[in-house]
Write a protein that holds these residues in place. Structure first.
Motif, mmCIF file in Angstrom:
data_model
loop_
_atom_site.group_PDB
_atom_site.id
_atom_site.type_symbol
_atom_site.label_atom_id
_atom_site.label_comp_id
_atom_site.label_asym_id
_atom_site.label_seq_id
_atom_site.Cartn_x
_atom_site.Cartn_y
_atom_site.Cartn_z
ATOM 1 N N THR A 2 18.732 42.487 82.719
ATOM 2 C CA THR A 2 19.688 42.897 83.751
ATOM 3 C C THR A 2 20.912 41.984 83.801
ATOM 4 N N HIS A 3 20.771 40.736 83.393
ATOM 5 C CA HIS A 3 21.893 39.795 83.441
ATOM 6 C C HIS A 3 22.744 39.959 82.179
ATOM 7 N N ASP A 4 23.918 40.531 82.340
ATOM 8 C CA ASP A 4 24.818 40.737 81.195
ATOM 9 C C ASP A 4 26.272 40.595 81.619
ATOM 10 N N SER A 5 26.524 39.775 82.632
ATOM 11 C CA SER A 5 27.874 39.677 83.190
ATOM 12 C C SER A 5 28.911 39.185 82.188
ATOM 13 N N GLU A 6 28.482 38.481 81.139
ATOM 14 C CA GLU A 6 29.432 37.997 80.134
ATOM 15 C C GLU A 6 29.222 38.656 78.772
ATOM 16 N N GLY A 7 28.549 39.789 78.754
ATOM 17 C CA GLY A 7 28.374 40.521 77.502
ATOM 18 C C GLY A 7 26.947 40.534 77.006
ATOM 19 N N PRO A 8 26.699 41.235 75.886
ATOM 20 C CA PRO A 8 25.339 41.417 75.386
ATOM 21 C C PRO A 8 24.694 40.149 74.815
ATOM 22 N N ASP A 31 28.191 34.155 71.128
ATOM 23 C CA ASP A 31 28.951 34.697 70.000
ATOM 24 C C ASP A 31 30.379 34.165 69.914
ATOM 25 N N ARG A 32 30.994 33.938 71.035
ATOM 26 C CA ARG A 32 32.403 33.528 71.000
ATOM 27 C C ARG A 32 32.533 32.003 71.078
ATOM 28 N N PRO A 33 33.701 31.479 70.760
ATOM 29 C CA PRO A 33 33.911 30.021 70.789
ATOM 30 C C PRO A 33 33.748 29.434 72.191
ATOM 31 N N HIS A 34 33.240 28.210 72.223
ATOM 32 C CA HIS A 34 33.097 27.455 73.468
ATOM 33 C C HIS A 34 33.408 25.987 73.209
ATOM 34 N N ARG A 35 33.653 25.258 74.278
ATOM 35 C CA ARG A 35 33.771 23.794 74.242
ATOM 36 C C ARG A 35 32.586 23.278 75.038
ATOM 37 N N ARG A 36 31.673 22.606 74.356
ATOM 38 C CA ARG A 36 30.422 22.149 74.966
ATOM 39 C C ARG A 36 30.468 20.648 75.215
ATOM 40 N N SER A 37 29.859 20.224 76.309
ATOM 41 C CA SER A 37 29.798 18.811 76.680
ATOM 42 C C SER A 37 28.378 18.287 76.459
ATOM 43 N N VAL A 38 28.288 17.180 75.746
ATOM 44 C CA VAL A 38 27.003 16.525 75.507
ATOM 45 C C VAL A 38 27.118 15.085 76.004
#
Length: 139
Positions: A80-86, A126-133
């Protein structure tokens, strides 16, 4: 206790090695201790994995995609959670199945990784992100 935050740019699903950045961080502080790594997101994770053969990373990405397909796959109709796509909820499931934090022993300012081990951010979107570690070195 030294701490820093790395930003890792991703371009879609896959593994992104950042072993050298972690090595540089611990080498600047010398001594013995434990490096804790923590990713500050709910749709990616961290892994220690083989870094000699890139097909290992490709196979892991394909395996998780088969295990948890996109939400528009007929087998995922229950999502049910698909607010940002599949790829949204499947990314959260993959992050729940894989670690979001790691610990690596440090001796004489060096990571005690095995010969073929590398530290990776595992991007599940699937799309680009900037991740913080977050990297935190404890004595």
């Amino acid at each position: 206790m030294p701490q820093t935050i790395l930003t890792i740019a991703t371009s879609g699903q896959g593994l992104y090695e950042f072993t050298e950045e972690a090595r540089r961080f611990v080498s600047g502080h010398g001594g013995e201790g434990l490096l804790t790594l923590f990713v500050r997101h709910t749709s990616c994770s961290l892994l220690i994995q083989e870094n000699a053969d890139p097909s290992v990373q490709d196979d892991l990405t394909r395996f998780l995609r088969r295990l948890v397909p996109p939400a528009d796959d007929p087998s995922m109709r229950w999502v049910t959670h698909d607010s940002e796509g599949p790829d949204d909820m499947p990314a959260h499931i993959k992050a729940a199945l894989t670690p979001v934090s790691l610990s690596v022993p440090v001796n004489d300012g060096r990571l005690l990784l095995g010969t073929w081990q590398g530290i990776y951010l595992f991007e599940h979107r699937d799309r680009p992100h900037r991740r913080s570690v977050v990297l935190h070195l404890s004595p």
